[in-house]
Design an enzyme around this catalytic site. Sequence first.
Site, PDB file in Angstrom:
ATOM      1  N   ARG A   1       3.081   1.901   7.937  1.00  0.00           N
ATOM      2  CA  ARG A   1       2.580   3.078   7.193  1.00  0.00           C
ATOM      3  C   ARG A   1       1.728   2.398   6.131  1.00  0.00           C
ATOM      4  NH1 ARG A   1       4.217   7.265   9.770  1.00  0.00           N
ATOM      5  NH2 ARG A   1       6.307   7.279  10.618  1.00  0.00           N
ATOM      6  N   ASP A   2       0.323   2.882   5.834  1.00  0.00           N
ATOM      7  CA  ASP A   2      -0.166   2.687   4.647  1.00  0.00           C
ATOM      8  C   ASP A   2       0.535   3.119   3.426  1.00  0.00           C
ATOM      9  OD1 ASP A   2      -3.578   2.336   4.414  1.00  0.00           O
ATOM     10  OD2 ASP A   2      -2.298   2.661   2.508  1.00  0.00           O
ATOM     11  N   ILE A   3       0.549   2.151   2.322  1.00  0.00           N
ATOM     12  CA  ILE A   3       1.168   2.345   1.386  1.00  0.00           C
ATOM     13  C   ILE A   3       0.723   3.288   0.446  1.00  0.00           C
ATOM     14  CG2 ILE A   3      -0.053   0.596  -0.226  1.00  0.00           C
ATOM     15  CD1 ILE A   3       2.801  -0.340  -1.018  1.00  0.00           C
TER      16      ILE A   3
ATOM     17  N   ASN B   1     -12.861  -0.791   8.715  1.00  0.00           N
ATOM     18  CA  ASN B   1     -13.778  -1.232   7.661  1.00  0.00           C
ATOM     19  C   ASN B   1     -14.269  -2.861   7.884  1.00  0.00           C
ATOM     20  OD1 ASN B   1     -13.850   1.414   6.318  1.00  0.00           O
ATOM     21  ND2 ASN B   1     -12.050   0.738   5.309  1.00  0.00           N
TER      22      ASN B   1
ATOM     23  N   VAL C   1      -8.658  -5.910   2.438  1.00  0.00           N
ATOM     24  CA  VAL C   1      -7.767  -6.753   2.839  1.00  0.00           C
ATOM     25  C   VAL C   1      -8.583  -7.436   3.983  1.00  0.00           C
ATOM     26  CG1 VAL C   1      -5.557  -7.372   4.082  1.00  0.00           C
ATOM     27  CG2 VAL C   1      -5.657  -5.401   2.140  1.00  0.00           C
TER      28      VAL C   1
ATOM     29  N   HIS D   1      -7.679  -4.736  10.580  1.00  0.00           N
ATOM     30  CA  HIS D   1      -6.926  -3.641  10.645  1.00  0.00           C
ATOM     31  C   HIS D   1      -7.483  -2.392  11.095  1.00  0.00           C
ATOM     32  CE1 HIS D   1      -7.950  -3.892   6.521  1.00  0.00           C
ATOM     33  NE2 HIS D   1      -7.999  -2.796   6.323  1.00  0.00           N
TER      34      HIS D   1
ATOM     35  N   HIS E   1      -7.259   1.722  10.824  1.00  0.00           N
ATOM     36  CA  HIS E   1      -6.548   2.872   9.900  1.00  0.00           C
ATOM     37  C   HIS E   1      -6.423   3.949  11.088  1.00  0.00           C
ATOM     38  CE1 HIS E   1      -7.421   1.675   5.874  1.00  0.00           C
ATOM     39  NE2 HIS E   1      -8.032   1.240   6.203  1.00  0.00           N
TER      40      HIS E   1
END
Length: 112
Positions: A29-31, A85, A94, A98, A100
């Site tokens: 999970r994204d923070i 991205n 980052v 990755h 999303h």
Amino acid sequence: MDDCLFCRIAAGEIPSAMVLQTENVVAFRDIAPEAPTHVLVVSRAHHVDVSALAAASPTLLAEMIDVAQRVADSECGGQFRLIFNVGPKAGQSVPHVHAHVLGGAPMGRVLP
Ligand code: 5GP
Ligand code: ZN
């Protein structure tokens, strides 16, 4: 990559809320979630961005998409927005590839 945040999360050196793990890919999970489902799908191997990954290993990229679909199947009815991205001007903060996975709420168009 000892100093890479997502390498360290994938290796379990930094805690995260894991939702799915395969031999080559992790999903956590994204923070700072921006949708009811906001999960990051990350390769265990370090690649800077999706373009570098596509050039190096199309099979691994396909595995990331498969993991994204499986996350969405279990969390938000199988429908989702997938965002990679590429580069800081596009919002990549980052430098480890990755995806999303965003879902669980109606989403408008990104472009006009
Ligand atoms: P980017 O901006 O590079 O496309 O996406 C990076 C994402 O990583 C951001 O949405 C941010 O909230 C998330 N993030 C940054 N640091 C951490 C962390 O330590 N743990 C988790 N789970 N997510 C993080
Ligand atoms: Zn890395």
